[in-house]
Write an enzyme that holds these catalytic residues in place. Sequence first.
Site, PDB file in Angstrom:
ATOM      1  CE  LYS A  30       0.502   1.765   3.358  1.00 51.98           C
ATOM      2  NZ  LYS A  30       1.744   2.488   3.776  1.00 51.98           N
ATOM      3  CE1 TYR A  66      -0.473   0.060   7.779  1.00 50.10           C
ATOM      4  CE2 TYR A  66       0.851   2.041   7.491  1.00 50.10           C
ATOM      5  CZ  TYR A  66       0.704   0.673   7.384  1.00 50.10           C
ATOM      6  OH  TYR A  66       1.735  -0.091   6.886  1.00 50.10           O
TER       7      TYR A  66
END
Length: 463
Positions: A208, A293
Amino acid sequence: MKQLDQFIEWVQGRVPEEVSRQQFLQWAGRGITAGVVGSLAAACRTGRSPGGSQSTVYTSSDGTRVPSSPWQTPPAKVPGSPEEPIQLEEWKAKTEKETDTPAPLPNDQRVGYAIVGLGHLSLDELLPAFAESKKSKVVALVSGSSEKMRKVAQQYGIKPESCYSYQDYDKLKDNKEVQAVYIVLPNSMHAEYTIRGAQAGKHILCEKPMANSVQECQAMIDACKKADRKLMVAYRIQYEPNNRMIRQMVQDRKYGTVKFIEAVNNQNSANPQHWRHIKALAGGGALPDIGLYCLNTIRYLLGEEPTEVFGYQYSTPGDPRFREVEELMSWQMKFPSGVYANCATHYGVHEARRYRVYGERGWMELSPAFPYKGIQMQTSYAEGKIEHTEQPKLTEKNQFATEMDHFSECIMQNKQPFTPGEEGLQDQRIMEAIYQSAREGKPVKLPEIKTKDTFRGPMPKEA
């Protein structure tokens, strides 16, 4: 007694030549054989040596004498399936913490990975994680530094012919040991190497953020579908036990309806020349790197998608680290159920990583929440006039081994990953809306999505 000692010697194989078979059977007729042999047979059945727990003495070839004990083989249940662990006899009370017996697949049955990019994450976390993996193994490397790659290959037993440059990356198609590639490159390279990897016939696990734009994310998804290859984004938090537990508590409304969530993920960065501070390579600053996150985890906990975001962006004037990318991003998200989330991420303050979920009768918190190790949970809830605060402790799992093994299982069983490319694409849409809001100074609305977990695959079983 002398006769009994003599007979034991015979049973142990030290029968004198002058002893006839008839003499031996005469001893047996007196019942001694039955007793001794019965003892030996019982020992075979129980897995314990004759003599019970009596100590003996071991004498080495040089005459050294040390205490010894009879060999023991505790009872165990050995399942036929390699994925089921050996079950040993219990020895702890039910109240005590037990360790899990690993059940790794044989090496030739594991999914082989090529690690693409040998930076901090690969060297510090991913490669060591294969030692704790049950279904995955590293079999190839891709790097722009032949010297670094040669040393890493020696360290992890990777064949020289399975080491590739970026120019040779497409030759992976001829390496039958490689079934999947794990892309651990600057964000701007994710799309190209995903597409090339899929065209080489390999399944793709991509770090990511998925890419630097919605268009790049969609191109990655399309390429993998066209090649009939699986694509998963490495959202390790969604496979981590503490986060999974809090998600279940939220879904079960353990402390009533969730009303509000706050999350922060901060760290102090350095080296203005690092690719994370170059917009063309990183796509942005704190938001896509560590703020993601907060965004992704909240979506995961709720199973919902935000309908509105409001962002604020700031960078310290004159700081060379933030000439191109943001230092701070603060944003709010509104969800269909009425939950509001307040998030912040910062590249210029000391490390802090936490979130708290507020319900009607209590709250759940992870602090720290997002590191690779050491995640800690705390909960608090009201019971009449009494407030309970608890710190549940779960067995820690290697987050990278866990996510890789999930992807390997999806490949072996032809299942959709829990965090497919569509999950990464949705995060990118939301981040672009947050940047738009920060530029325009007003909220940005997003399409309302009424279904739960719209962009995720089937929930994996507990690791």
